[in-house]
Design an enzyme around this catalytic site. Structure first.
Site, PDB file in Angstrom:
ATOM      1  CG  LEU A 107      -2.151  -0.954   1.102  1.00  0.00           C
ATOM      2  CD1 LEU A 107      -3.025  -0.855   2.330  1.00  0.00           C
ATOM      3  CD2 LEU A 107      -2.992  -0.698  -0.138  1.00  0.00           C
ATOM      4  CB  ALA A 111       6.161   5.883  -1.356  1.00  0.00           C
ATOM      5  CB  ALA A 112       2.518   7.303   2.253  1.00  0.00           C
ATOM      6  CG  ASP A 153       5.189   2.133  -4.468  1.00  0.00           C
ATOM      7  OD1 ASP A 153       4.565   1.668  -5.435  1.00  0.00           O
ATOM      8  OD2 ASP A 153       5.389   1.509  -3.411  1.00  0.00           O
TER       9      ASP A 153
HETATM   10  O1  PMV Z   1       4.877  -3.496  -2.942  1.00  0.00           O
HETATM   11  P1  PMV Z   1       4.640  -2.146  -3.467  1.00  0.00           P
HETATM   12  O2  PMV Z   1       3.225  -1.734  -3.514  1.00  0.00           O
HETATM   13  O3  PMV Z   1       5.504  -1.108  -2.882  1.00  0.00           O
HETATM   14  O4  PMV Z   1       4.870  -2.149  -5.033  1.00  0.00           O
HETATM   15  C1  PMV Z   1       5.980  -2.574  -5.661  1.00  0.00           C
HETATM   16  C2  PMV Z   1       5.762  -2.529  -7.125  1.00  0.00           C
HETATM   17  C3  PMV Z   1       6.846  -3.239  -7.895  1.00  0.00           C
HETATM   18  O5  PMV Z   1       6.504  -3.120  -9.272  1.00  0.00           O
HETATM   19  C4  PMV Z   1       6.883  -4.712  -7.517  1.00  0.00           C
HETATM   20  C5  PMV Z   1       8.211  -2.640  -7.662  1.00  0.00           C
HETATM   21  C6  PMV Z   1       8.392  -1.260  -8.251  1.00  0.00           C
HETATM   22  O6  PMV Z   1       9.328  -0.594  -7.835  1.00  0.00           O
HETATM   23  O7  PMV Z   1       7.640  -0.849  -9.139  1.00  0.00           O
END
Ligand code: PMV
Length: 331
Positions: A107, A111-112, A153
């Site tokens: 989710l 990053a948030a 993200d």
């Molecule tokens: O796990 P999350 O929601 O932070 O997403 C990662 C998404 C990926 O494509 C697996 C990695 C990325 O950096 O895009």
């Protein structure tokens, strides 16, 4: 006191393939948020207070690669990006951080938190940053969370709007890291008809860094096979964009199911994710898939609005730790 907030996010289509140059779609999730609050204090030092992770510490006592130190320290440099950032008005600063976004669950919690801190701290020090600067700084910190992040993200969490994120596709599909090269195209995703997405949390925390690194190993072993999977995901993401922007969100259902199968082939699903996906479909969802790094974390299901409570209930009965119902509005 200066405050800032940033939403959670889900990836609708394209996780993992986006690391290899394929497009992906993501939307903010406003029901969960990270908040940062910066105050001048009389006590010397930069005090970080993050009760959710039981952290109360002075900045200099954190390891330099601690994600919170990596967000805060660069902004306190007097010559930060040539901005002549002002120093604290008191002897020191207190930075309070809180978040309702579950960690390591896809989710976008890392990053948030970064985006909320960057916004609050820069504004407090007299130099508010624009979204592009905020996202670029958060991307640097994402490298600590994710290893080789695509940049999706930090982008969706910073802009807080649905996006179609398209990194530059390099010859031979070698991994590209969008934010790093600055070459990603970030386009707003126009939602022509509202649709409902239900987010089900397996409760299993799974670091994205590990699933990304495992996919990388598979890609090194068999680039032809993996490139074909990534290309198939990319094509689903493009079709999904047309469905959303053309006003046919119900068409997303089968596309989500296909994307989930491709993620299974990339080995990033798990029995718990598969089970919640299956349960949601049995309860009438139009399509479902894992969302984010996988192996645990969250799955998402598309549902007719009136059937969302039934799908949510079925997910909880099947063991989902929590469920969020989101309504994507016309934008
Ligand atoms: O796990 P999350 O929601 O932070 O997403 C990662 C998404 C990926 O494509 C697996 C990695 C990325 O950096 O895009």
């Amino acid at each position: 006191m200066t405050t800032a907030s940033a939403p959670g996010k889900i990836i609708l289509f394209g996780e993992h393939a986006v690391v290899y140059g394929q497009p992906a779609l993501a939307v903010p999730v406003n029901q969960v948020r990270a908040d940062a609050e910066v105050t001048d204090i009389d006590r010397a030092g930069i005090w970080i207070n993050a009760p959710d992770i039981s952290l109360h510490e002075e900045l200099s006592r954190l390891a330099p690669d601690h994600p919170l130190a990596a967000v805060i320290a660069p902004l306190l440099s007097p010559h930060f990006a040539g901005t002549k950032m002002g120093g604290p008005r008191g002897a020191g600063l207190q930075i309070n951080i809180s978040s309702t976004i579950p960690v390591a669950s896809g989710l976008g919690s890392g990053a948030a938190v970064s985006v909320a801190i960057i916004r609050a701290l820069a504004t407090h020090l007299g130099h508010p940053l624009d979204d592009k600067q905020v996202s670029a700084l958060a991307y640097e910190v994402e490298k600590l969370h994710h290893g080789t992040p695509s940049g999706i993200d930090n982008t969706v969490v910073t802009y807080g709007k649905p996006i179609f994120f398209s990194p530059p596709l390099l010859r031979g599909f070698s991994p590209v890291y969008g934010g790093d090269k600055g070459g990603a195209s970030i386009q707003p995703l126009h939602v022509a008809e509202p649709f409902t997405i239900i987010i089900g949390n397996t409760g299993i925390s799974a670091p994205t860094k590990e699933s990304v690194s495992d996919v990388r190993k598979l890609w090194e072993q068999n680039p032809t096979k993996m490139n074909a999977l990534f290309a198939a995901v990319g094509s689903l993401a493009r079709t999904a964009r047309q469905a959303i922007e053309g006003g046919y969100p119900e068409r997303l259902g089968p596309l989500m199911n296909e994307n989930h199968l491709l993620l299974q082939e990339m080995t990033v699903s798990s029995p718990e994710l598969d089970r919640l996906v299956e349960v949601s479909l049995k309860a009438g969802a139009l399509g479902a898939k894992l969302s984010g790094g996988g192996r645990g974390g969250n799955m998402i299901a598309l549902s007719a609005k009136e059937n969302a409570p039934t799908v949510a209930e079925a997910l909880l009965e099947a063991g989902a730790k929590n469920v969020i119902v989101t309504h994507q509005i016309v934008i």
